[in-house]
Design a protein around this motif. Structure first.
Motif, PDB file in Angstrom:
ATOM      1  N   PHE A 149       8.500 -15.484 -30.363  1.00  0.00           N
ATOM      2  CA  PHE A 149       9.092 -14.241 -29.879  1.00  0.00           C
ATOM      3  C   PHE A 149       9.863 -14.561 -28.607  1.00  0.00           C
ATOM      4  O   PHE A 149       9.639 -15.599 -27.962  1.00  0.00           O
ATOM      5  CB  PHE A 149       8.011 -13.196 -29.572  1.00  0.00           C
ATOM      6  N   ILE A 150      10.781 -13.678 -28.243  1.00  0.00           N
ATOM      7  CA  ILE A 150      11.514 -13.830 -26.987  1.00  0.00           C
ATOM      8  C   ILE A 150      11.389 -12.550 -26.167  1.00  0.00           C
ATOM      9  O   ILE A 150      11.125 -11.478 -26.704  1.00  0.00           O
ATOM     10  CB  ILE A 150      12.997 -14.167 -27.212  1.00  0.00           C
ATOM     11  N   ILE A 161      10.800 -17.648 -24.058  1.00  0.00           N
ATOM     12  CA  ILE A 161      10.088 -17.828 -25.324  1.00  0.00           C
ATOM     13  C   ILE A 161       8.595 -17.632 -25.109  1.00  0.00           C
ATOM     14  O   ILE A 161       8.032 -18.128 -24.129  1.00  0.00           O
ATOM     15  CB  ILE A 161      10.365 -19.235 -25.892  1.00  0.00           C
ATOM     16  N   PHE A 162       7.950 -16.923 -26.026  1.00  0.00           N
ATOM     17  CA  PHE A 162       6.497 -16.766 -25.945  1.00  0.00           C
ATOM     18  C   PHE A 162       5.902 -16.621 -27.334  1.00  0.00           C
ATOM     19  O   PHE A 162       6.606 -16.407 -28.320  1.00  0.00           O
ATOM     20  CB  PHE A 162       6.109 -15.580 -25.053  1.00  0.00           C
ATOM     21  N   PHE A 163       4.591 -16.755 -27.397  1.00  0.00           N
ATOM     22  CA  PHE A 163       3.842 -16.681 -28.649  1.00  0.00           C
ATOM     23  C   PHE A 163       2.647 -15.755 -28.434  1.00  0.00           C
ATOM     24  O   PHE A 163       1.679 -16.143 -27.767  1.00  0.00           O
ATOM     25  CB  PHE A 163       3.331 -18.074 -29.055  1.00  0.00           C
ATOM     26  N   PRO A 164       2.685 -14.529 -28.951  1.00  0.00           N
ATOM     27  CA  PRO A 164       1.558 -13.618 -28.731  1.00  0.00           C
ATOM     28  C   PRO A 164       0.282 -14.125 -29.397  1.00  0.00           C
ATOM     29  O   PRO A 164       0.311 -14.631 -30.518  1.00  0.00           O
ATOM     30  CB  PRO A 164       2.034 -12.305 -29.357  1.00  0.00           C
ATOM     31  N   ILE A 215      11.958  -7.182 -26.031  1.00  0.00           N
ATOM     32  CA  ILE A 215      11.179  -8.054 -26.907  1.00  0.00           C
ATOM     33  C   ILE A 215      11.890  -8.164 -28.249  1.00  0.00           C
ATOM     34  O   ILE A 215      12.371  -7.172 -28.797  1.00  0.00           O
ATOM     35  CB  ILE A 215       9.759  -7.502 -27.157  1.00  0.00           C
ATOM     36  N   ALA A 216      11.931  -9.372 -28.799  1.00  0.00           N
ATOM     37  CA  ALA A 216      12.461  -9.581 -30.145  1.00  0.00           C
ATOM     38  C   ALA A 216      11.800 -10.814 -30.740  1.00  0.00           C
ATOM     39  O   ALA A 216      11.096 -11.553 -30.039  1.00  0.00           O
ATOM     40  CB  ALA A 216      13.980  -9.743 -30.127  1.00  0.00           C
ATOM     41  N   PRO A 235       5.605 -12.595 -19.947  1.00  0.00           N
ATOM     42  CA  PRO A 235       5.695 -12.127 -21.335  1.00  0.00           C
ATOM     43  C   PRO A 235       4.402 -11.448 -21.764  1.00  0.00           C
ATOM     44  O   PRO A 235       3.340 -11.698 -21.192  1.00  0.00           O
ATOM     45  CB  PRO A 235       5.900 -13.428 -22.114  1.00  0.00           C
ATOM     46  N   PRO A 236       4.455 -10.589 -22.758  1.00  0.00           N
ATOM     47  CA  PRO A 236       3.223 -10.013 -23.299  1.00  0.00           C
ATOM     48  C   PRO A 236       2.300 -11.123 -23.803  1.00  0.00           C
ATOM     49  O   PRO A 236       2.760 -12.089 -24.416  1.00  0.00           O
ATOM     50  CB  PRO A 236       3.731  -9.142 -24.456  1.00  0.00           C
TER      51      PRO A 236
END
Length: 354
Positions: free
Chosen positions: A143-144, A249-252, A229-230, A153-154
């Motif tokens: 996710f970005i 860039i992130f990874f929930p 968020i996308a 990021p979340p």
């Protein structure tokens, strides 16, 4: 860097018009001797600035061989759908798309057997044992977020449902875009099955802007702050950070306290069955897997090389390794996804009212 998956991988508006030799339905077939090929591809490897992986590869390939590459870009699923519609008058020579759509193309009989020279250096997990396709750029789902508007990021899926993201969150359409389908695959894994995954995605729909056939369209919106968020993938979003610096860039994670998760989502290439320029297409596939080109995957394309004998040491490779540090890479059951994808897509449509 997380360990690589070992399960065989069974997985986005046209950029260039087809060349004149690519004919309309019902007209004479393309000239097999023409010095050209047509590539149908998912988005992410070509840059609007002209400095992406495809930009360099196409230019260098034409310079070395005299073969021009005609490029048609779409969502991962849309590329396969178009190929299927054109079965009676095949226009494409090479298909590049993401799982599970590369398997879907194979299931529909749209791919021919070809093992590019050098593909023996590609791990078994990254190619079809039957020789129908091979990974040309390895990649991971992500996710970005907009770093300018969000200092952090979340952390979890649950955070994405926060009301502050209402009208500021969007993910590409499952079943049409490869990365959109990846949202569904990650949710199925992280929530432990179809029921809880759909319950959450129904809840998340309150924040979702709406459908998007292409994941690539979401990055500039996120960079500008139109979205906060996308969804995306590591290669595409890392590569376009040069022109979109506000992306992060992130990874929930599945839940509070859990480690973030992702899975491999490679760009897989195959020779199209009844390709009008099959000999040229084979040369192009050989070129994509060649060691010199694979050494450019991180340095130019911001992705991960497919070859086991290429050890990237460029700054991009180091940055990519840092992005992936601490992220758990799970192995989707691609056989299940390939078999039940329509069921999962229909369940998503029902849950979200899409």
């Amino acid at each position: 860097m997380p360990s690589r998956p070992h399960r065989p991988l069974a997985a986005g508006a046209a950029v260039l018009a087809l060349a004149g030799s690519v004919t309309a339905c019902g007209t004479p077939a393309a000239d097999a001797q023409a010095k050209e090929i047509t590539v149908y591809s998912a988005d992410g490897l070509k840059s609007e600035q002209g400095d992406g992986f495809y930009d360099k590869v196409f230019k260098d390939f034409e310079k070395q061989t005299g073969i021009k590459v005609n490029y048609v870009e779409s969502g991962s699923g849309a590329a396969v759908q178009r190929l299927a519609r054109e079965r009676a008058n095949t226009k494409a020579d090479v298909l590049v798309t993401l799982p599970p759509f590369i398997q879907q193309a194979d299931d529909k009989g749209l791919l021919d057997i070809y093992r590019p020279h050098g593909s023996e250096q590609v791990a078994a997990a990254d190619k079809d044992p039957g020789g129908k396709w091979v990974s040309i750029v390895n990649n991971y789902f992500c996710f970005i977020y907009n770093k300018k508007e969000l200092p952090h990021p979340p952390a979890t899926w649950q955070d994405l449902a926060d009301h502050r993201f209402a009208g500021k969150l969007q993910y590409s359409t499952p079943g049409v875009a490869g990365d959109g389908t990846a949202v569904l695959i990650k949710a199925l894994h992280d929530f432990g099955g179809q029921g809880p995954a759909m319950d959450f995605l129904k809840k998340l729909q309150a924040n979702n802007v709406g459908p998007s056939s292409s994941t690539g369209q979401l990055a500039p919106k996120t960079d500008k702050g139109e979205l906060l968020i996308a969804n995306g993938d590591v290669q595409m979003n890392y590569a376009n950070m040069k022109s979109m610096p506000h992306q992060g860039i992130f990874f929930p994670a599945p839940k509070p306290g859990a480690r973030p998760t992702t899975f491999a989502l490679p760009y897989a290439a195959g020779l199209v069955k009844d390709a009008p320029h099959a000999a040229n297409a084979r040369k192009f596939l050989d070129y994509l897997i060649s060691k010199p080109v694979q050494q450019q995957v991180s340095a130019v394309g911001g992705g991960f090389t497919s070859r086991k004998d290429v050890k990237a040491t460029d700054p991009n490779a180091a940055a990519l390794a840092k992005i992936m540090n601490g992220v758990d890479v799970f192995e989707p059951d691609w056989n299940d996804i390939d078999k039940n994808l329509d069921t999962y897509i229909n369940a998503w449509k029902t849950a979200t009212g899409s």
